[in-house]
Design an enzyme around this catalytic site. Structure first.
Site, PDB file in Angstrom:
ATOM      1  CE  LYS A  83      -2.819  12.807  17.266  1.00  0.00           C
ATOM      2  NZ  LYS A  83      -1.421  12.610  16.884  1.00  0.00           N
TER       3      LYS A  83
HETATM    4  C1  E4P Z   1      -0.467  10.322  14.784  1.00  0.00           C
HETATM    5  O1  E4P Z   1      -1.502  10.832  15.044  1.00  0.00           O
HETATM    6  C2  E4P Z   1       0.405   9.719  15.800  1.00  0.00           C
HETATM    7  O2  E4P Z   1       0.819  10.685  16.686  1.00  0.00           O
HETATM    8  C3  E4P Z   1       1.581   9.063  15.152  1.00  0.00           C
HETATM    9  O3  E4P Z   1       1.164   8.453  13.945  1.00  0.00           O
HETATM   10  C4  E4P Z   1       2.307   8.104  16.054  1.00  0.00           C
HETATM   11  O4  E4P Z   1       3.262   7.418  15.295  1.00  0.00           O
HETATM   12  P1  E4P Z   1       4.440   6.560  15.951  1.00  0.00           P
HETATM   13  O5  E4P Z   1       3.841   5.302  16.490  1.00  0.00           O
HETATM   14  O6  E4P Z   1       5.368   6.305  14.818  1.00  0.00           O
HETATM   15  O7  E4P Z   1       5.033   7.402  17.035  1.00  0.00           O
END
Ligand code: E4P
Length: 221
Positions: A83
Site C-alpha cells: 500500500k
Molecule cells: C483501506 O484500505 C483503508 O485503510 C480504510 O478503509 C480506511 O478507512 P477509515 O476511513 O475508516 O479509516
C-alpha cells in the site's frame, strides 16, 4: 465483486474468513497500531489465515525509502500487496515497484484524477476512501463511479477498491456500480447478513416445524 476485510485484527479476520466470503485483507498503519504486536509477526499471521491479497502499507515518504521498505515487506509473503500513499513520491514508487512485478495498492485516493494517475503508474489497486469523502460533505461513491468510467474508457487493468466503507449502503452502491473490490470493516460485514424479516421468517418456520413435530408426523432427524 470481491469482498476484502478492512482490519488487522486476527480474531475478526479468522471469524470473517470462516464465513467463506472474504477474499483478501487490507490494513493500514492505524489498524496495525491498534493490535500492539510486532508488525512482521502480525502480517505473517494474517497471510497464514487468508489466501488472497493482503495489503500492507509502507510508512516511508520518499521514493527510494518507499521502494526499499516495500521490497522488504513484499519479501515476507507472496500474497502481500504494497500500500503506497497517493502523491508524487508514491506514484514514482508504484511505477518502480510495478515494473519489478510487485503488486501495489495506491491508498488515500480521493479524486478521479488521482485514480487515473494510479492506473497510469501501473498500480494493481487504487483505494478510494468513500467514507472520508462523505465525512466532509462530498459524495464518495460519485468519485468511484467516475473513476470506474475512466478505467473502462482506457481498459486499465488497475482494480478500484472501495475503501473507508462505513455502512452496508456503501457496499451495495459499490456492487451496483460494478466496482471490482470493496474492503469492508468487520461490523459492516456482520450488518450485511441482517434483515429483520429474515429473523421473523426463520422464527416462524421453526415454530411451525415444532408444531408439526408435536403431531409426531415430521420426519425424524
Ligand atoms: C483501506 O484500505 C483503508 O485503510 C480504510 O478503509 C480506511 O478507512 P477509515 O476511513 O475508516 O479509516
Amino acid at each position: 465483486m470481491k469482498i476484502f476485510i478492512d482490519t488487522a485484527n486476527i480474531e475478526e479476520i479468522k471469524e470473517a474468513t470462516s464465513w467463506g466470503i472474504v477474499q483478501g485483507v487490507t490494513t493500514n498503519p492505524t489498524l496495525v497500531s491498534r493490535e500492539r504486536r510486532p508488525f512482521k509477526e502480525l502480517v505473517e499471521e494474517i497471510c497464514s489465515i487468508v489466501d488472497g491479497p493482503i495489503s500492507v502499507e509502507v510508512t516511508a515518504t520518499e521514493v527510494e525509502e518507499m521502494v526499499k521498505e516495500g521490497e522488504e515487506i513484499a519479501s515476507w509473503h507472496p500474497n502481500i500487496v504494497l500500500k503506497i500513499p497517493m502523491g508524487v513520491e508514491g506514484i514514482k514508487a508504484v511505477k518502480k515497484l510495478s515494473s519489478e512485478g510487485v503488486k501495489t495498492n495506491v491508498t488515500l485516493v480521493f479524486s478521479p484524477n488521482q485514480a487515473l494517475l494510479a492506473a497510469e503508474a501501473g498500480a494493481t489497486y487504487a483505494s478510494i476512501f468513500v467514507g472520508r469523502l462523505d465525512d466532509i460533505g462530498q459524495d464518495g461513491m460519485e468519485v468511484v463511479e467516475k473513476s470506474l468510467q475512466i478505467y473502462r474508457n482506457y481498459s486499465f487493468t488497475t482494480d478500484i477498491i472501495v475503501a473507508s466503507v462505513r455502512h452496508p449502503l456503501h457496499v451495495l452502491r459499490a456492487a451496483e456500480m460494478g466496482a471490482p473490490v470493496a474492503t469492508v470493516p468487520f461490523k459492516v460485514l456482520e450488518a450485511m447478513f441482517k434483515h429483520p424479516l429474515t429473523d421473523i421468517g426463520l422464527e416462524r418456520f421453526l415454530s411451525d416445524w415444532e408444531k408439526l413435530k408435536a403431531l409426531k408426523i415430521a420426519p425424524e432427524k
